[in-house]
Design a protein around this motif. Structure first.
Motif, short mmCIF file in Angstrom:
data_model
loop_
_atom_site.label_atom_id
_atom_site.label_comp_id
_atom_site.label_asym_id
_atom_site.label_seq_id
_atom_site.Cartn_x
_atom_site.Cartn_y
_atom_site.Cartn_z
N ALA A 44 0.79 -1.21 0.02
CA ALA A 44 0.11 0.05 -0.23
C ALA A 44 0.98 1.20 0.02
O ALA A 44 0.50 2.24 -0.73
CB ALA A 44 -1.03 0.01 1.23
N ILE A 45 1.88 1.27 0.79
CA ILE A 45 2.82 2.43 0.71
C ILE A 45 3.49 2.53 -0.50
O ILE A 45 3.43 3.75 -1.09
CB ILE A 45 4.01 2.11 2.07
N GLU A 46 4.01 1.62 -1.21
CA GLU A 46 4.78 1.93 -2.34
C GLU A 46 3.72 2.23 -3.70
O GLU A 46 4.29 2.84 -4.53
CB GLU A 46 5.51 0.54 -2.75
N ALA A 47 2.60 1.47 -3.61
CA ALA A 47 1.46 1.72 -4.72
C ALA A 47 1.14 3.34 -4.78
O ALA A 47 0.71 3.75 -5.75
CB ALA A 47 0.37 1.08 -4.29
N ASP A 58 6.25 -4.87 14.49
CA ASP A 58 4.90 -5.06 14.06
C ASP A 58 4.47 -3.57 13.59
O ASP A 58 3.17 -3.59 13.34
CB ASP A 58 3.62 -5.42 15.31
N GLY A 59 5.30 -2.97 12.96
CA GLY A 59 4.82 -1.50 12.50
C GLY A 59 5.87 -1.09 11.46
O GLY A 59 7.00 -1.67 10.99
N ALA A 60 5.50 0.07 10.81
CA ALA A 60 6.01 0.62 9.57
C ALA A 60 6.22 1.98 9.84
O ALA A 60 5.42 2.86 10.41
CB ALA A 60 5.56 0.29 8.39
N HIS A 61 7.23 2.68 9.40
CA HIS A 61 7.49 4.19 9.43
C HIS A 61 7.51 4.40 7.91
O HIS A 61 8.66 3.99 7.17
CB HIS A 61 8.70 4.58 10.02
N ALA A 62 7.02 5.36 7.18
CA ALA A 62 7.09 5.70 5.97
C ALA A 62 6.95 7.16 5.53
O ALA A 62 6.32 7.95 6.46
CB ALA A 62 5.92 5.11 5.01
N ALA A 63 7.59 7.63 4.23
CA ALA A 63 7.55 8.87 3.78
C ALA A 63 6.62 9.10 2.54
O ALA A 63 7.14 8.29 1.86
CB ALA A 63 8.78 9.40 3.88
N ALA A 67 0.60 14.70 1.68
CA ALA A 67 -0.24 14.07 2.84
C ALA A 67 -1.51 13.25 2.11
O ALA A 67 -1.77 12.09 2.55
CB ALA A 67 -0.83 15.32 3.50
N SER A 68 -1.88 13.73 1.07
CA SER A 68 -3.00 12.90 0.23
C SER A 68 -2.36 11.39 -0.11
O SER A 68 -3.18 10.62 -0.29
CB SER A 68 -3.71 13.59 -0.94
N ASP A 69 -1.19 11.36 -0.46
CA ASP A 69 -0.58 9.93 -0.82
C ASP A 69 -0.60 9.03 0.50
O ASP A 69 -0.91 8.06 0.39
CB ASP A 69 0.74 10.00 -1.56
N ILE A 75 -5.39 4.21 3.84
CA ILE A 75 -6.85 3.79 3.38
C ILE A 75 -6.66 2.36 2.61
O ILE A 75 -7.55 1.42 3.19
CB ILE A 75 -7.88 4.68 2.63
N ALA A 76 -5.92 2.30 1.61
CA ALA A 76 -5.51 0.96 0.81
C ALA A 76 -5.14 -0.21 1.93
O ALA A 76 -5.65 -1.26 1.73
CB ALA A 76 -4.71 1.43 -0.24
N ALA A 77 -4.31 0.25 2.74
CA ALA A 77 -3.79 -0.62 3.67
C ALA A 77 -4.93 -1.23 4.58
O ALA A 77 -4.96 -2.33 4.79
CB ALA A 77 -2.57 -0.23 4.48
N GLN A 78 -5.75 -0.32 5.17
CA GLN A 78 -6.80 -0.35 5.92
C GLN A 78 -7.75 -1.66 5.27
O GLN A 78 -8.16 -2.53 5.94
CB GLN A 78 -7.37 0.48 6.85
#
Length: 97
Positions: A44-47, A58-63, A67-69, A75-78
Protein backbone atom coordinates in the motif's frame (compact mmCIF):
# COMPACT_ATOMS: atom_id res chain seq x y z
CA UNK A 1 17.75 2.92 -3.52
CA UNK A 2 14.98 5.28 -4.55
CA UNK A 3 15.22 8.94 -3.72
CA UNK A 4 13.34 9.96 -0.57
CA UNK A 5 10.90 12.87 -0.75
CA UNK A 6 12.28 16.29 0.13
CA UNK A 7 10.74 19.56 1.30
CA UNK A 8 7.46 19.19 3.13
CA UNK A 9 7.17 15.48 3.87
CA UNK A 10 4.29 13.52 5.40
CA UNK A 11 5.04 10.54 7.62
CA UNK A 12 2.82 7.51 8.17
CA UNK A 13 3.33 5.31 11.23
CA UNK A 14 1.59 1.98 11.80
CA UNK A 15 1.47 -0.73 14.44
CA UNK A 16 -0.65 -3.76 15.26
CA UNK A 17 -3.04 -3.21 18.17
CA UNK A 18 -2.41 -5.61 21.05
CA UNK A 19 0.47 -7.35 19.30
CA UNK A 20 2.16 -8.41 22.53
CA UNK A 21 -1.00 -10.20 23.67
CA UNK A 22 -1.50 -11.75 20.24
CA UNK A 23 2.06 -13.09 20.24
CA UNK A 24 1.56 -14.54 23.73
CA UNK A 25 -1.78 -16.17 22.91
CA UNK A 26 -1.19 -17.24 19.28
CA UNK A 27 2.58 -17.46 18.65
CA UNK A 28 2.30 -19.94 15.77
CA UNK A 29 -0.49 -18.06 13.94
CA UNK A 30 1.21 -14.69 14.41
CA UNK A 31 4.29 -15.60 12.36
CA UNK A 32 2.48 -15.84 9.01
CA UNK A 33 0.04 -13.08 10.05
CA UNK A 34 2.91 -10.66 10.66
CA UNK A 35 4.54 -11.54 7.35
CA UNK A 36 1.24 -10.98 5.51
CA UNK A 37 0.65 -7.72 7.43
CA UNK A 38 4.10 -6.48 6.44
CA UNK A 39 3.47 -7.28 2.76
CA UNK A 40 0.06 -5.58 2.74
CA UNK A 41 1.34 -2.43 4.42
CA UNK A 42 4.47 -2.25 2.24
CA UNK A 43 2.45 -2.77 -0.95
CA UNK A 44 0.00 0.00 0.00
CA UNK A 45 2.82 2.40 0.84
CA UNK A 46 4.72 1.75 -2.37
CA UNK A 47 1.57 1.79 -4.54
CA UNK A 48 0.91 5.35 -3.35
CA UNK A 49 4.39 6.74 -3.92
CA UNK A 50 5.61 6.24 -0.37
CA UNK A 51 8.97 5.05 0.88
CA UNK A 52 9.36 2.68 3.81
CA UNK A 53 11.87 4.39 6.08
CA UNK A 54 11.95 1.67 8.73
CA UNK A 55 10.01 -1.33 9.95
CA UNK A 56 9.87 -2.21 13.62
CA UNK A 57 8.53 -5.52 14.88
CA UNK A 58 4.86 -4.98 14.11
CA UNK A 59 4.88 -1.57 12.46
CA UNK A 60 6.15 0.64 9.70
CA UNK A 61 7.42 4.19 9.30
CA UNK A 62 6.96 5.61 5.81
CA UNK A 63 7.54 8.96 4.10
CA UNK A 64 5.39 10.54 1.39
CA UNK A 65 5.75 13.63 -0.78
CA UNK A 66 2.13 14.63 -0.06
CA UNK A 67 -0.35 14.16 2.76
CA UNK A 68 -2.98 12.87 0.33
CA UNK A 69 -0.63 10.07 -0.78
CA UNK A 70 -0.13 9.05 2.85
CA UNK A 71 -3.87 9.09 3.49
CA UNK A 72 -4.55 7.07 0.34
CA UNK A 73 -1.94 4.51 1.40
CA UNK A 74 -3.45 4.22 4.88
CA UNK A 75 -6.94 3.73 3.43
CA UNK A 76 -5.70 1.11 0.94
CA UNK A 77 -3.81 -0.74 3.67
CA UNK A 78 -6.81 -0.69 6.03
CA UNK A 79 -9.13 -2.01 3.31
CA UNK A 80 -6.71 -4.79 2.40
CA UNK A 81 -6.08 -5.69 6.05
CA UNK A 82 -9.80 -5.85 6.80
CA UNK A 83 -10.43 -8.05 3.73
CA UNK A 84 -7.67 -10.51 4.64
CA UNK A 85 -8.67 -13.93 5.96
CA UNK A 86 -6.48 -14.03 9.05
CA UNK A 87 -5.75 -17.41 10.60
CA UNK A 88 -6.30 -15.90 14.03
CA UNK A 89 -9.39 -16.14 16.25
CA UNK A 90 -9.84 -12.37 15.83
CA UNK A 91 -9.34 -9.71 13.18
CA UNK A 92 -5.90 -8.16 13.07
CA UNK A 93 -6.32 -4.45 13.86
CA UNK A 94 -3.69 -1.93 12.83
CA UNK A 95 -3.35 1.67 14.04
CA UNK A 96 -2.19 4.23 11.51
CA UNK A 97 -1.46 7.91 11.79
Amino acid sequence: MTELPAGTVTFLFTDIEGSTRLWQEYPVAMQPALARHDAIVRDAIEAHGGHVVKTTGDGAHAAFATASDAIDAAIAAQLALSAEGWELPEQLRVRMG
